[in-house]
Design a protein around this motif. Structure first.
Motif, short mmCIF file in Angstrom:
data_model
loop_
_atom_site.label_atom_id
_atom_site.label_comp_id
_atom_site.label_asym_id
_atom_site.label_seq_id
_atom_site.Cartn_x
_atom_site.Cartn_y
_atom_site.Cartn_z
N ARG A 56 -8.27 15.74 5.85
CA ARG A 56 -8.31 14.56 6.73
C ARG A 56 -7.38 14.71 7.93
O ARG A 56 -7.78 14.44 9.07
CB ARG A 56 -7.98 13.30 5.94
N ARG A 64 -8.62 17.06 10.51
CA ARG A 64 -9.66 16.47 11.36
C ARG A 64 -9.08 15.50 12.37
O ARG A 64 -9.82 14.90 13.15
CB ARG A 64 -10.70 15.74 10.50
N GLU A 84 -7.31 12.74 11.53
CA GLU A 84 -7.20 11.39 10.99
C GLU A 84 -5.75 11.03 10.70
O GLU A 84 -4.91 11.91 10.50
CB GLU A 84 -8.03 11.27 9.69
N ARG A 85 -5.49 9.75 10.65
CA ARG A 85 -4.17 9.25 10.31
C ARG A 85 -4.11 8.96 8.81
O ARG A 85 -5.13 8.67 8.19
CB ARG A 85 -3.89 7.98 11.08
N ASN A 120 -0.61 13.79 14.49
CA ASN A 120 -1.74 12.88 14.71
C ASN A 120 -1.27 11.51 15.15
O ASN A 120 -1.89 10.88 15.99
CB ASN A 120 -2.59 12.75 13.43
#
Length: 95
Positions: A32, A35, A37-38, A88
C-alpha cells in the motif's frame, strides 16, 4: 535450535504468529505505501505494536543466532514501511 532450549516453545509460537498474522499484514501495508497510499491510524497503531514486540523479542534473537536473518529482515521491512509512509504524508503536504 542452537540457542537456549527453553526458547524453543516461544520461538515456535512467534514464528507461527509471524507467518499467519504479522507477515501477511505487513506485506499488505508495504504494498500500500509503495503505491503511495497513506496509513490509517489503525495501521500506525499496528506497526507501533509490532515494533514494541520486536524490541521485546530482541534478546530472544540475540540468544538464537539462527533467527538473526529473519529478525533483521523484519525490522528492515518495518523501517521501509515507516519511511515510505512518512514520505507519502509529506508528498500530500505540498498539494
Amino acid at each position: 535450535m542452537t540457542g537456549n532450549t527453553s526458547d524453543e516453545g516461544i520461538i515456535t509460537v512467534l514464528l507461527e504468529r509471524l507467518t499467519t498474522q504479522r507477515l501477511p499484514r505487513v506485506l499488505d501495508l508495504h504494498a500500500r505505501v509503495e503505491r503511495g497510499e497513506r496509513l490509517s491510524d489503525y495501521d500506525i497503531g499496528f506497526l507501533s505494536q509490532v515494533m514494541e514486540d520486536a524490541e521485546r523479542a530482541k534478546p530472544l534473537c540475540d540468544r538464537n543466532p539462527q533467527l538473526a536473518e529473519i529478525c533483521t529482515k523484519m525490522v528492515s521491512l518495518y523501517g521501509a514501511i515507516t519511511s515510505r509512509a512518512l514520505a507519502n504524508e509529506g508528498g500530500d503536504a505540498d498539494r
